[in-house]
Design a protein around this motif. Sequence first.
Motif, PDB file in Angstrom:
ATOM      1  N   LEU A  23      26.916  23.994  13.824  1.00 15.26           N
ATOM      2  CA  LEU A  23      28.064  23.920  14.728  1.00 15.26           C
ATOM      3  C   LEU A  23      29.316  24.178  13.889  1.00 15.26           C
ATOM      4  O   LEU A  23      29.472  23.592  12.814  1.00 15.26           O
ATOM      5  CB  LEU A  23      28.138  22.534  15.368  1.00 15.26           C
ATOM      6  N   ILE A  58      29.115  19.431  23.559  1.00 13.59           N
ATOM      7  CA  ILE A  58      28.797  20.661  24.287  1.00 13.59           C
ATOM      8  C   ILE A  58      28.982  20.457  25.789  1.00 13.59           C
ATOM      9  O   ILE A  58      29.613  21.258  26.473  1.00 13.59           O
ATOM     10  CB  ILE A  58      27.344  21.100  23.943  1.00 13.59           C
ATOM     11  N   VAL A  97      27.952  27.600  18.295  1.00 17.08           N
ATOM     12  CA  VAL A  97      26.771  26.802  18.005  1.00 17.08           C
ATOM     13  C   VAL A  97      25.581  27.732  17.868  1.00 17.08           C
ATOM     14  O   VAL A  97      25.489  28.735  18.577  1.00 17.08           O
ATOM     15  CB  VAL A  97      26.537  25.791  19.161  1.00 17.08           C
ATOM     16  N   MET A 126      27.362  29.525  22.656  1.00 19.94           N
ATOM     17  CA  MET A 126      26.103  28.983  22.121  1.00 19.94           C
ATOM     18  C   MET A 126      25.089  30.109  21.962  1.00 19.94           C
ATOM     19  O   MET A 126      24.801  30.819  22.923  1.00 19.94           O
ATOM     20  CB  MET A 126      25.526  27.941  23.083  1.00 19.94           C
ATOM     21  N   TRP A 138      26.060  16.241  19.143  1.00 17.08           N
ATOM     22  CA  TRP A 138      26.624  17.554  19.475  1.00 17.08           C
ATOM     23  C   TRP A 138      26.482  17.835  20.965  1.00 17.08           C
ATOM     24  O   TRP A 138      27.323  18.488  21.561  1.00 17.08           O
ATOM     25  CB  TRP A 138      25.929  18.665  18.672  1.00 17.08           C
TER      26      TRP A 138
END
Lengths: 177, 377
Positions: free
Chosen positions: A51, A87, A10, A74, A83
């Motif tokens: 993503l 996550i 991400v 990330m 999202w």
Amino acid sequence: MSKELSVGLVGRGGQGILFATTILANALFNSGYYVAQLQSYGAEVRGGAVLAYVIYSTERIENPFTESFDSLVMLHDVKIEAWEKIIVSSRVVIADEDMVRGPPPHAVRLPLIKVAAERGLSGKENVVALGCLAGIGVVGLDALQKVIPRGRDSSGNLAALRLGYELWLERKAKQVP
Amino acid sequence: MRKLLLTGNEAVAEGALATGCNFYAGYPITPSSEIMHYMARELPKRGGVFIQSEDELAAINMVIGAALAGARAMTATSGPGFSLMQEGIGYAVMVEAPIVVVDVMRAGPATGQATKPAQGDVMQARWGRHGDQYVVVLAPSNPQEAHDLTIKAFAIAEELRVPVVVLTDEFVGHGREVVEVSEVAEASSRRVEVGPQEAPFYSPDPRKAPPLPPLGAGHYLLVTGSTHNEWGYRDVHRFETHFKLVKRLKDKVWLNKDKLFMYEVVGDEEPEVLFITYGSVARSAKTAVRKLREADVRAKLIRLKTLWPIDVPELRKLGGEPRAVVVPELNLGQLVYDIERAYNPFEVPVVHYGKVGGGIPIYPSELVSKALEVLKK
């Protein structure tokens, strides 16, 4: 049916999330897995939320849509509700300690971008992220080294891979068993 | 056969090349552009022609011209470009040009969300042109099938002298998976040398297309989008000429629906819940069917590979007598209208499950919940 595993990345447009995910998919494919790579990004050239992920298995992937990742790196916070759910429910999360201030609380925070810059590897945080994934054991470091493009920057990319790998191992060594 | 890691878009291009596609004209648009990039790189190497036209109007008309002149021709686009191409596709129906048009669906209308998937062009692919006109619409659900159905699309276009739309979505187009790529694929052709006694716009068998003498190969081929007789001469007055023509253009597609209507069926013979869907969404539905069956709910999926023509009685036979039908789509309801022709919604609940935008897929878990909800379990 064999177990499918998922790995996500991400970040923001321009950080090389898609590039890194493509490298990861290639490495897993060359390691003998069936892979499904998907990504979501905006119409911006730089700056939009990105993503991308790979699902891999020893069998053909039935369904490429996943609601959580087994591992996730990330490189930036993303403020997209759908999202955030993915996550937060992901298992192992590594997050850049400067750029990711928000969730998930269980993320392992590492100075990926800062250390990359200190070593003269600015802009290669995506490749550093791949090194971390090799550290976790998602993919072999050698498999990544083989597919990283052999352009003008290949020595930098190889150094960035090694850096991510070591950052993860150092952090792991510090953890109280 | 090569095993490659390809996006659905690249797989479309590989399929087209395997079937001998030698002409591509197009204008780039997200999320279809990679098809164009691939063809731009590969076609010149193989002696083919690639043109980036000034816009989609030019692209579709170049493709029609090339097809009539004997090329295997295609283009690819997405929503806004597909809208611009509709007039040309209608013309291709009328002049019976064998062309393949790929539409990688993104969230619309208008510019919408250019990089995000949708399935909103189903009705447009079928009915986007004015007048009575029939085309064939195929809907692959993964990169492998994008490759395979592109090959099939060329075969159908050639066989029936009709435009074939390959309708994918951003998930299929940009999804990257392992694809077994064909080197050479068979595609039959109506491009035969015909004598001066054979009419290029008439077939005694309504299920067959007339042979196509290539333009410039000696046969006197008249081509017009106006109503024409079997020799191509304009006739814009007589009822018989027009009716005979449009009826024949319909029949060559409609009477072949037993062959053109392709699908995959998985799950229980006599289901409690029946899913009917297509494209990327069908992959979630497949997982949902497996999970429901693991939980002792009888479930079945009919995955449509052909979105037009649809053989409604056949669909009903395949589906059995479920207690409920769920039609998931990345839109606000398009295929569901066909399903309401197969299952009377006053007798069996036909439930649309629609979602679109933001690049968010329909997850298997949502379909499992929906099925349990409609079955009141």
